[in-house]
Motif scaffolding. Structure first.
Motif, mmCIF file in Angstrom:
data_model
loop_
_atom_site.group_PDB
_atom_site.id
_atom_site.type_symbol
_atom_site.label_atom_id
_atom_site.label_comp_id
_atom_site.label_asym_id
_atom_site.label_seq_id
_atom_site.Cartn_x
_atom_site.Cartn_y
_atom_site.Cartn_z
ATOM 1 N N ALA A 190 32.873 46.802 44.631
ATOM 2 C CA ALA A 190 33.244 48.052 43.964
ATOM 3 C C ALA A 190 34.666 47.980 43.436
ATOM 4 C CB ALA A 190 33.084 49.228 44.929
ATOM 5 N N ARG A 191 35.568 47.425 44.231
ATOM 6 C CA ARG A 191 36.966 47.286 43.797
ATOM 7 C C ARG A 191 37.069 46.352 42.601
ATOM 8 N NH1 ARG A 191 39.321 46.887 49.896
ATOM 9 N NH2 ARG A 191 39.852 49.087 50.163
ATOM 10 N N LYS A 192 36.272 45.276 42.587
ATOM 11 C CA LYS A 192 36.266 44.351 41.452
ATOM 12 C C LYS A 192 35.825 45.056 40.172
ATOM 13 C CE LYS A 192 33.854 40.623 41.943
ATOM 14 N NZ LYS A 192 33.186 39.381 42.303
ATOM 15 N N LYS A 193 34.945 46.057 40.312
ATOM 16 C CA LYS A 193 34.443 46.801 39.151
ATOM 17 C C LYS A 193 35.350 47.961 38.770
ATOM 18 C CE LYS A 193 29.714 45.496 39.815
ATOM 19 N NZ LYS A 193 28.596 45.366 39.001
ATOM 20 N N GLY A 194 36.473 48.115 39.482
ATOM 21 C CA GLY A 194 37.446 49.122 39.093
ATOM 22 C C GLY A 194 37.464 50.398 39.920
ATOM 23 N N TYR A 195 36.597 50.488 40.923
ATOM 24 C CA TYR A 195 36.632 51.669 41.795
ATOM 25 C C TYR A 195 37.848 51.574 42.711
ATOM 26 C CZ TYR A 195 31.810 52.733 40.456
ATOM 27 O OH TYR A 195 30.680 53.042 39.754
ATOM 28 N N LEU A 196 38.541 52.692 42.892
ATOM 29 C CA LEU A 196 39.711 52.721 43.768
ATOM 30 C C LEU A 196 39.280 53.227 45.139
ATOM 31 C CD1 LEU A 196 42.256 54.294 41.256
ATOM 32 C CD2 LEU A 196 42.017 51.888 41.882
ATOM 33 N N ILE A 197 39.118 52.307 46.071
ATOM 34 C CA ILE A 197 38.668 52.659 47.415
ATOM 35 C C ILE A 197 39.813 52.415 48.381
ATOM 36 C CG2 ILE A 197 37.027 52.155 49.272
ATOM 37 C CD1 ILE A 197 35.016 51.416 47.075
#
Length: 65
Positions: free
Chosen positions: A41-48
């Protein structure tokens, strides 16, 4: 027809409320390997965001874009 959600879709559906969620909850609702899904998810730009709440216990939340 039943549509099977990907682990990434399940993760985002749990975290999209912006609240903190325990790793145990994510393991139950996403996959026992939810850490890899968070990485994806982080690689796809989600800020977790991740924070430690106890020894070896963490919480996660999705920051609004």
């Amino acid at each position: 027809m039943l549509v099977k959600l990907t682990n990434l879709e399940r993760l985002i559906s749990v975290l999209k409320d912006g609240k903190w969620h325990l790793g145990d909850e994510l393991a139950a609702k996403v996959s026992w390997r939810f850490g890899h899904t968070v990485f994806e998810a982080r690689k796809k730009g989600y800020l977790i965001e991740k924070r430690k709440v106890a020894h070896n216990q963490f919480q996660y939340r999705l920051l609004a874009a």
